[in-house]
Design a protein around this motif. Structure first.
Motif, PDB file in Angstrom:
ATOM      1  N   MET A 195       0.841  -1.206   0.000  1.00 53.46           N
ATOM      2  CA  MET A 195       0.000   0.000   0.000  1.00 53.46           C
ATOM      3  C   MET A 195       0.875   1.255   0.000  1.00 53.46           C
ATOM      4  N   ILE A 196       1.956   1.237   0.774  1.00 50.55           N
ATOM      5  CA  ILE A 196       2.866   2.384   0.814  1.00 50.55           C
ATOM      6  C   ILE A 196       3.551   2.562  -0.536  1.00 50.55           C
ATOM      7  N   ASP A 221       1.037   4.050  -2.927  1.00 49.33           N
ATOM      8  CA  ASP A 221       0.832   5.459  -2.622  1.00 49.33           C
ATOM      9  C   ASP A 221       1.988   6.300  -3.170  1.00 49.33           C
ATOM     10  N   ALA A 264       1.708   9.174  -6.056  1.00 47.50           N
ATOM     11  CA  ALA A 264       2.131  10.538  -5.739  1.00 47.50           C
ATOM     12  C   ALA A 264       3.194  11.034  -6.716  1.00 47.50           C
TER      13      ALA A 264
END
Length: 108
Positions: free
Chosen positions: A95-96, A99, A103
């Motif tokens: 998930m990180i 993300d 971004a």
């Protein structure tokens, strides 16, 4: 080029006064309003973007579906018999990473 959108058998919604297509009464149960206003011409075409083509190609794996049905069945069985284990750290790491990918690069 005119594009005709069919209602696919759905009921027609009433239109605002003065905004009626082809002069037909909107919302009437006339069979003529259920038919397309025109037949698509021979010059109609669809062009896929490079992104759409890439998504189509990614969905194919050697001419097969991108879904591994054997793996899905194995996981389904593990869930059913209670042996499926979730790794929360691996999920958090992915998930990180997602993300960060969404971004984009960090600005200086």
């Amino acid at each position: 080029m005119n594009t005709t959108i069919s209602n696919n058998g759905l009921p027609l919604l009433p239109q605002a006064p003065g905004n009626q297509a082809n002069g037909a009464a909107a919302g009437s149960n006339n069979a003529a309003t259920d038919a397309p206003a025109s037949v698509p011409g021979k010059d109609d075409s669809v062009r896929l973007t490079d992104s759409a083509r890439a998504l189509q190609d990614a969905a194919r794996v050697d001419g097969q579906s991108a879904i591994d049905t054997k793996r899905v069945e194995k996981i389904r069985q593990a869930i059913a018999d209670g042996s499926y284990q979730v790794n929360p750290a691996a999920i958090a790491d992915k998930m990180i990473a997602l993300d960060a990918q969404i971004a984009g690069p960090a600005k200086p």
